[in-house]
Design a protein around this motif. Sequence first.
Motif, PDB file in Angstrom:
ATOM      1  N   LYS A   1      41.105   0.430 -32.269  1.00  0.00           N
ATOM      2  CA  LYS A   1      42.320   0.357 -33.079  1.00  0.00           C
ATOM      3  C   LYS A   1      43.563   0.520 -32.210  1.00  0.00           C
ATOM      4  CE  LYS A   1      42.996   3.736 -35.959  1.00  0.00           C
ATOM      5  NZ  LYS A   1      42.863   4.579 -37.177  1.00  0.00           N
ATOM      6  N   ASN A   2      43.538   1.475 -31.299  1.00  0.00           N
ATOM      7  CA  ASN A   2      44.682   1.695 -30.415  1.00  0.00           C
ATOM      8  C   ASN A   2      44.914   0.504 -29.492  1.00  0.00           C
ATOM      9  OD1 ASN A   2      45.151   4.237 -31.502  1.00  0.00           O
ATOM     10  ND2 ASN A   2      43.873   5.282 -29.996  1.00  0.00           N
ATOM     11  N   LYS A   3      43.823  -0.068 -28.976  1.00  0.00           N
ATOM     12  CA  LYS A   3      43.939  -1.225 -28.081  1.00  0.00           C
ATOM     13  C   LYS A   3      44.554  -2.413 -28.806  1.00  0.00           C
ATOM     14  CE  LYS A   3      40.443  -2.246 -25.426  1.00  0.00           C
ATOM     15  NZ  LYS A   3      39.109  -2.741 -24.995  1.00  0.00           N
ATOM     16  N   VAL A   4      44.069  -2.671 -30.020  1.00  0.00           N
ATOM     17  CA  VAL A   4      44.573  -3.807 -30.793  1.00  0.00           C
ATOM     18  C   VAL A   4      46.032  -3.604 -31.170  1.00  0.00           C
ATOM     19  CG1 VAL A   4      44.375  -5.069 -32.971  1.00  0.00           C
ATOM     20  CG2 VAL A   4      42.317  -4.463 -31.683  1.00  0.00           C
ATOM     21  N   LYS A   5      46.407  -2.392 -31.558  1.00  0.00           N
ATOM     22  CA  LYS A   5      47.788  -2.116 -31.920  1.00  0.00           C
ATOM     23  C   LYS A   5      48.728  -2.322 -30.740  1.00  0.00           C
ATOM     24  CE  LYS A   5      47.455   0.951 -35.929  1.00  0.00           C
ATOM     25  NZ  LYS A   5      48.459   0.205 -36.699  1.00  0.00           N
ATOM     26  N   VAL A   6      48.318  -1.900 -29.552  1.00  0.00           N
ATOM     27  CA  VAL A   6      49.139  -2.106 -28.350  1.00  0.00           C
ATOM     28  C   VAL A   6      49.324  -3.595 -28.099  1.00  0.00           C
ATOM     29  CG1 VAL A   6      49.186  -1.885 -25.834  1.00  0.00           C
ATOM     30  CG2 VAL A   6      48.588   0.091 -27.246  1.00  0.00           C
ATOM     31  N   THR A   7      48.210  -4.346 -28.202  1.00  0.00           N
ATOM     32  CA  THR A   7      48.275  -5.800 -27.999  1.00  0.00           C
ATOM     33  C   THR A   7      49.160  -6.456 -29.041  1.00  0.00           C
ATOM     34  OG1 THR A   7      46.049  -5.840 -27.024  1.00  0.00           O
ATOM     35  CG2 THR A   7      46.913  -7.923 -27.872  1.00  0.00           C
ATOM     36  N   ALA A   8      48.999  -6.066 -30.314  1.00  0.00           N
ATOM     37  CA  ALA A   8      49.777  -6.665 -31.397  1.00  0.00           C
ATOM     38  C   ALA A   8      51.264  -6.379 -31.250  1.00  0.00           C
ATOM     39  CB  ALA A   8      49.263  -6.154 -32.740  1.00  0.00           C
ATOM     40  N   ASN A   9      51.604  -5.165 -30.846  1.00  0.00           N
ATOM     41  CA  ASN A   9      53.013  -4.798 -30.697  1.00  0.00           C
ATOM     42  C   ASN A   9      53.702  -5.580 -29.584  1.00  0.00           C
ATOM     43  OD1 ASN A   9      52.956  -2.938 -32.791  1.00  0.00           O
ATOM     44  ND2 ASN A   9      52.445  -1.214 -31.460  1.00  0.00           N
TER      45      ASN A   9
ATOM     46  N   GLY B   1      45.832  -9.312 -35.718  1.00  0.00           N
ATOM     47  CA  GLY B   1      44.720  -8.361 -35.789  1.00  0.00           C
ATOM     48  C   GLY B   1      45.110  -6.985 -36.246  1.00  0.00           C
ATOM     49  N   ASP B   2      46.404  -6.764 -36.480  1.00  0.00           N
ATOM     50  CA  ASP B   2      46.867  -5.423 -36.814  1.00  0.00           C
ATOM     51  C   ASP B   2      46.896  -5.210 -38.322  1.00  0.00           C
ATOM     52  OD1 ASP B   2      47.870  -2.908 -36.752  1.00  0.00           O
ATOM     53  OD2 ASP B   2      49.871  -3.451 -36.041  1.00  0.00           O
ATOM     54  N   MET B   3      45.723  -4.973 -38.911  1.00  0.00           N
ATOM     55  CA  MET B   3      45.594  -4.698 -40.344  1.00  0.00           C
ATOM     56  C   MET B   3      45.054  -3.290 -40.592  1.00  0.00           C
ATOM     57  SD  MET B   3      44.042  -8.400 -41.538  1.00  0.00           S
ATOM     58  CE  MET B   3      43.609  -7.802 -43.170  1.00  0.00           C
ATOM     59  N   PHE B   4      45.215  -2.410 -39.610  1.00  0.00           N
ATOM     60  CA  PHE B   4      44.606  -1.087 -39.691  1.00  0.00           C
ATOM     61  C   PHE B   4      45.435  -0.149 -40.558  1.00  0.00           C
ATOM     62  CE2 PHE B   4      43.255  -2.956 -35.659  1.00  0.00           C
ATOM     63  CZ  PHE B   4      41.882  -2.858 -35.790  1.00  0.00           C
ATOM     64  N   ASN B   5      45.340  -0.341 -41.862  1.00  0.00           N
ATOM     65  CA  ASN B   5      46.069   0.483 -42.804  1.00  0.00           C
ATOM     66  C   ASN B   5      45.086   0.998 -43.847  1.00  0.00           C
ATOM     67  OD1 ASN B   5      47.718   1.522 -44.904  1.00  0.00           O
ATOM     68  ND2 ASN B   5      49.409   0.193 -44.289  1.00  0.00           N
TER      69      ASN B   5
ATOM     70  N   VAL C   1      35.635  -6.005 -37.198  1.00  0.00           N
ATOM     71  CA  VAL C   1      36.148  -5.016 -38.139  1.00  0.00           C
ATOM     72  C   VAL C   1      36.222  -5.653 -39.525  1.00  0.00           C
ATOM     73  CG1 VAL C   1      38.010  -3.409 -38.667  1.00  0.00           C
ATOM     74  CG2 VAL C   1      37.506  -3.973 -36.276  1.00  0.00           C
ATOM     75  N   HIS C   2      35.733  -4.932 -40.529  1.00  0.00           N
ATOM     76  CA  HIS C   2      35.750  -5.404 -41.905  1.00  0.00           C
ATOM     77  C   HIS C   2      36.863  -4.681 -42.669  1.00  0.00           C
ATOM     78  CE1 HIS C   2      31.205  -6.633 -41.762  1.00  0.00           C
ATOM     79  NE2 HIS C   2      31.923  -7.147 -40.770  1.00  0.00           N
TER      80      HIS C   2
ATOM     81  N   ILE D   1      37.368  -9.551 -39.001  1.00  0.00           N
ATOM     82  CA  ILE D   1      38.128  -9.990 -37.839  1.00  0.00           C
ATOM     83  C   ILE D   1      37.341  -9.623 -36.592  1.00  0.00           C
ATOM     84  CG2 ILE D   1      40.273  -9.818 -36.526  1.00  0.00           C
ATOM     85  CD1 ILE D   1      41.760  -9.225 -39.030  1.00  0.00           C
ATOM     86  N   THR D   2      37.113 -10.627 -35.733  1.00  0.00           N
ATOM     87  CA  THR D   2      36.395 -10.419 -34.481  1.00  0.00           C
ATOM     88  C   THR D   2      37.393 -10.357 -33.333  1.00  0.00           C
ATOM     89  OG1 THR D   2      34.471 -11.619 -35.316  1.00  0.00           O
ATOM     90  CG2 THR D   2      34.612 -11.313 -32.935  1.00  0.00           C
ATOM     91  N   PHE D   3      37.283  -9.305 -32.532  1.00  0.00           N
ATOM     92  CA  PHE D   3      38.182  -9.090 -31.405  1.00  0.00           C
ATOM     93  C   PHE D   3      37.431  -9.243 -30.083  1.00  0.00           C
ATOM     94  CE2 PHE D   3      39.828  -6.491 -34.884  1.00  0.00           C
ATOM     95  CZ  PHE D   3      41.168  -6.838 -34.901  1.00  0.00           C
ATOM     96  N   THR D   4      38.113  -9.792 -29.086  1.00  0.00           N
ATOM     97  CA  THR D   4      37.563  -9.841 -27.736  1.00  0.00           C
ATOM     98  C   THR D   4      37.694  -8.454 -27.114  1.00  0.00           C
ATOM     99  OG1 THR D   4      39.663 -10.383 -26.642  1.00  0.00           O
ATOM    100  CG2 THR D   4      38.363 -12.226 -27.520  1.00  0.00           C
TER     101      THR D   4
END
Length: 207
Positions: free
Chosen positions: A32-40, A127-131, A148-149, A166-169
Amino acid sequence: MNKIVYFLFFIALGTVATAQTKMSSKEADALKNKVKVTANKTQSISSDFTQYKHLDFLSNDIESTGKLSFKAPNTVKWEYVKPFAYSVLFKGETLYINNEGDKSNVDIGSNKLFKELNTLIAASIKGDMFNDEYFAITYFKKDKNSEVHFAPKDPKLSEFIKVFHITFTSNGDVLEVKMVEPSNDYTRIIFSNREVNKVIPDAVFAQ
């Protein structure tokens, strides 16, 4: 109006069923932290895509290909090139549709559901839907990637969507998006030739 709502969901949103294992809380937090950094850090995305629409009553999935263009915060264009030319542009508070030269638009600013859809589509691309307030979220390891589902908690949204996958690399980029409907029909979108933070000409988002 309902036809437009269905279309938005169908285009907006991927995985082939393979062995997967549930992540630990530590692994989920790291992802989650990795994806948020990338999304930001993501200001623009340009990518080819292949879409597969699965309907139970058809023996083969409906396949189409096209180009995705995204510009932060929420300008999104889906341009289909095969099997037919069709484009959908979310820009500001308007949805612009171009069906082989036949143009129309829809005011989404006055429609709460449409506004939420536009935000959701932009979030899913990054990819930033972590709510946790809006989704019940489950994390899985899948081969070298992560999946992530996101199951909507909003009853109105869940009438259209059962769950997003959503599938993340390993880098935290979105590889595939899948939208499963309550009927278990689904739409998969696989991204390729993805370019991030490259300049996208304004002409791409012209109406």
